[in-house]
Design an enzyme around this catalytic site. Structure first.
Site, PDB file in Angstrom:
ATOM      1  N   ASP A 185       0.921  -1.042  -0.143  1.00  0.00           N
ATOM      2  CA  ASP A 185      -0.111   0.022   0.117  1.00  0.00           C
ATOM      3  C   ASP A 185       1.021   1.231   0.070  1.00  0.00           C
ATOM      4  O   ASP A 185       2.287   1.007   0.289  1.00  0.00           O
ATOM      5  CB  ASP A 185      -0.981  -0.010   1.231  1.00  0.00           C
TER       6      ASP A 185
HETATM    7  C1  BGC Z   1      -4.903   3.267   0.060  1.00  0.00           C
HETATM    8  C2  BGC Z   1      -5.102   2.512  -1.113  1.00  0.00           C
HETATM    9  C3  BGC Z   1      -4.824   2.933  -2.490  1.00  0.00           C
HETATM   10  C4  BGC Z   1      -3.301   3.809  -2.492  1.00  0.00           C
HETATM   11  C5  BGC Z   1      -3.233   4.306  -3.501  1.00  0.00           C
HETATM   12  C6  BGC Z   1      -3.501   4.068  -0.044  1.00  0.00           C
HETATM   13  O1  BGC Z   1      -3.607   5.309   0.828  1.00  0.00           O
HETATM   14  O2  BGC Z   1      -4.843   2.782   1.285  1.00  0.00           O
HETATM   15  O3  BGC Z   1      -6.117   1.798  -1.086  1.00  0.00           O
HETATM   16  O4  BGC Z   1      -4.878   2.045  -3.444  1.00  0.00           O
HETATM   17  O5  BGC Z   1      -3.454   4.593  -1.449  1.00  0.00           O
HETATM   18  O6  BGC Z   1      -3.911   5.592  -3.955  1.00  0.00           O
END
Ligand code: BGC
Length: 748
Positions: free
Chosen positions: A266
């Protein structure tokens, strides 16, 4: 003179040499040949990559791109959020939220995950996956960051709206469907956020402590199904720690349990170099300059976001120190390469240029929003509204005139248009019904002009006055993307300020009041529910939410949605109460496997509305339940299954769809088990008077529990009750089957 093996190798290396940067690659190199098996192509390209090039592939090149290797024609994987449509991917997270993106990327806004879950319709979710993947390609991207299959453990998680509810089986079926839809189009999904990511509170630092049984029975199955059945090409590791280990470093879970495509972190969820690479966490995201800027922000540092850990100099230093082997690097890079070939990305790059928001894609969004609507109450058959008798409707509430398409954060899509409930109702009412509107109460924190005591009193007065003069009042309440979002949890299960009072006042003024809930997380309703004749939950319905609501209110669509989460009476009733958000950065999942209805039904805690519940404008009767354990043979291999049949009849006067749910209960289990667990479901379309047979086949897993003693899924012989019904608390037919040990043994 005989040469030692090492000398032979040295000579070979001298003549063949390791690949050099800039070294030309023959046009007929095997990895370029789409006709060859993926494994052969991976092996070939791996042999041509220098160590530097391989290492460079472990970290992103930018906010939403992996690192390409132009010398060999290996493309960057271009990503986009996810999961409810394509969100803008430009710039840093802070500036890409749909509301304030500098360059708008417009795409179809599909209903929130919880709304899609309320459809209990894997075929539709698969079509949604196809539609989203088509838009991904049209916009020149390769990967969509979804589906979210985390379990709704407790009512306040800021991201409950993204997921598929509280049951691992339901979440698994829908996760598999989404993955199949996306991958069928040659686009890479990302099944997220692995695992036990069930709150936003301190998401970088929180350690979820949970039993192995809870992990295997509740929090892992949807991921495993997506990977093992759906063949998911990618999984995203979560921010949080599980049982003391950051998920990006959690080799037992990432490597041993998943064993699927490649793993990305993530955004900013890595916290070390060697342990992360060695865990099989293959690609750190984001990367490059945007990542550096983002990570250095005071807010990121304060929240526990750390650093870029898989950048080449750090990884090379760990290789030199002997903490990471070349074989490990090859393993990780192969997983990325395998997907680049298997998805078709290498051979057919997505250059964009197609259409988004086509009629077909809109149709999927509308069907999802419509099927996801759950009719919770309908006294005196107030709904559907009779257009011949209703001459005036007043639409009220902070979510009436604004289209609340989804919750906040990385999942919020910027659509070309969005239909608010008021728009949908006006359009449907046409010229024959007079539709008026009053705000009633401003949305908490949204508009200072409606936030003073005077303004609130005036808004309420106007709403009550309008309600008393209309034939029907529709009050649309709920939250919005600044109160329910990624990044923080919802503060309370209560509706935002003033909305309970609005409902109570309107119900007093007009006996024909329809309350519409437009939010993702559960709300408390105790103050007014008794007096509410009709109650509808539309969740966050995406850009077509308003049309879907109008279709249900006027009876063009017969509601068929069922709750994918229990709606508790009080926040204090939920099983995680007292164990959320945790103390000293530790959150103990003390409820174990007793999540959602597993808890409410086993412990006899009455919910406001149970899991699986949803009314229709027609009625259904269940009969003739049959359930027989069988041993079938595939060649000489015995395959165990319990074959279940039940007939369902539409006993009303309208065509409708019932979601037939199958739960399994074990009589006298040797290990503590919930009174029932969902193991099958099917949507059945029925004309008035029509009867259909519904068939299920339950495999060994449907009777199994995770036995911590043997660390395996175990099914005990004995009596099981097959329960079939319309919700977890409305079991219409039951049948006891005896499963002999010989059946289970021979199926092992
Ligand atoms: C989120 C993810 C997301 C990623 C990219 C993160 O903060 O938890 O779900 O895909 O950012 O935007």
């Amino acid at each position: 003179m005989r040469m030692s093996r090492i000398s032979v190798l040295m000579c070979l290396l001298f003549f063949i040499g390791p690949p050099l940067p800039g070294q030309a690659v023959p046009a007929d190199a095997p990895y370029k040949n789409p006709g060859l098996p993926v494994e052969q192509r991976v092996a070939d390209v791996l042999s041509r990559l220098t160590l530097d090039e391989k290492v460079s592939m472990l970290a992103g090149s930018s906010w939403m791109e992996s690192m390409p290797v132009p010398r060999l024609g290996i493309p960057a994987i271009k990503m986009a959020d996810g999961p409810m449509g394509v969100r803008s991917w430009l710039g840093s997270s802070a500036i890409t939220s749909a509301a304030n993106a500098p360059a708008k990327v417009e795409a179809t806004s599909f209903p929130a995950g919880v709304c899609m879950a309320a459809t209990w319709d894997p075929a539709l979710v698969q079509r949604e996956g196809v539609a989203i993947a088509q838009e991904v390609k049209a916009l020149g991207r390769d990967m969509i960051l979804g589906p979210t299959v985390n379990i709704n453990r407790q009512p306040l998680w800021g991201r409950n709206f993204e997921g598929y509810g509280e049951d691992p089986y339901l979440a698994g079926r829908l996760g598999v469907a989404y993955v199949r839809g996306v991958q069928g189009e040659g686009v890479i999904p990302s099944v997220k956020h692995f695992a036990a990511n069930n709150e936003e509170y301190e998401r970088h630092r929180i350690n979820a402590t949970l039993s192995e049984r809870a992990l295997h029975e509740i929090y892992l199955p949807a991921f495993k199904a997506a990977v093992q059945e759906g063949g998911a090409w990618n999984v995203m590791s979560a921010y949080n720690l599980v049982n003391g280990a950051h998920m990006a470093e959690n080799r037992p879970l990432l490597h041993d349990v998943l064993q699927g495509g490649f793993v990305i972190s993530d955004w900013g969820s890595t916290y070390s170099t060697a342990p992360t690479v060695n865990a099989g966490m293959d690609l750190e995201m984001p990367g490059g300059e945007p990542a550096k800027t983002f990570l250095q922000r005071p807010q990121t540092l304060e929240s526990g976001g750390s650093d870029l850990w898989l950048v080449p100099d750090k990884v090379m230093a760990e290789i030199k120190a002997g903490h990471i082997t070349g074989a490990q690097i090859d393993d990780n890079v192969s997983r990325i390469l395998r997907v680049i070939f298997a998805s078709g990305l290498f051979d057919h790059p997505h250059n964009g240029g197609g259409e988004v928001d086509t009629p077909a894609q809109r149709a999927v969004a509308l069907q999802g929003a419509t099927e996801g609507i759950v009719l919770l109450k309908n006294e005196g058959s107030l709904l559907p509204l009779d257009a011949a008798k209703v001459h005036s409707i007043v639409v009220l509430g902070p979510n009436a005139a604004a289209a609340r398409t989804g919750g906040g954060g990385s999942s919020l899509v910027h659509p070309k248009y969005a239909v608010a409930p008021l728009d949908g109702i006006k359009e449907k009412a046409g010229s024959t019904i007079n539709v008026t509107y009053a705000l009633g109460v401003g949305m908490e924190g949204e508009d200072p002009a409606h936030d003073t005591a005077d303004a609130r009193a005036r808004d309420l007065r106007e709403a009550v006055d309008a309600a008393s003069r209309a034939d029907v009042a529709v009050v649309v309440v709920g939250r919005y993307n600044k109160l329910e979002s990624e990044g923080f949890d919802v503060k309370t299960m209560d509706l935002p300020a003033g909305q309970d009072a609005l409902i109570e006042a309107v119900e007093k003024a007009n006996p024909h009041t329809v309350v519409v809930i437009n939010t993702g997380d559960p709300i408390t309703m105790g103050g007014w529910l008794d007096k509410t004749p009709a109650l509808v939950d539309m969740w966050y319905g995406g850009q077509e939410g308003g049309h879907a609501l109008a279709a249900v209110l006027f009876g063009d669509a017969n509601p068929s949605g069922k709750l994918p989460v229990t709606l508790p009476k009080r926040y204090e009733d939920n099983p995680a109460f007292g164990h959320y958000p945790g103390e000293n950065l530790q959150v103990e999942y003390a409820e174990g496997i007793y999540v959602g209805y597993r808890f409410y039904d086993t412990r006899n805690v009455a919910p406001e509305f149970p899991f699986g519940f949803g009314l229709s404008y027609t009625t259904f009767q269940y009969d003739n339940l049959g359930a027989t354990p069988r041993l079938a043979y595939s060649g000489k291999t015995p395959i165990f299954g319990v074959v279940v049949d039940v007939s369902v009849q539409n006993t009303g006067t309208r065509a409708g769809t019932e979601v037939v749910q199958l739960y399994v209960h074990q009589n006298k289990p040797r290990i503590d088990r919930p009174v029932r667990e969902l193991k099958g479901f099917q949507r059945v379309d029925l004309q008035p008077g029509e009867t259909r047979w519904v068939h299920f086949r339950l495999d060994r897993l449907a009777f199994s529990y995770w036995d911590p003693a043997t660390r395996s899924w175990t099914a005990d012989p004995g009596e099981y009750e097959i329960q079939v019904g319309s919700s977890s608390r409305d079991i219409r037919q039951k049948k006891v089957v005896n499963i002999p040990a010989s059946f289970l043994r021979s199926a092992e």
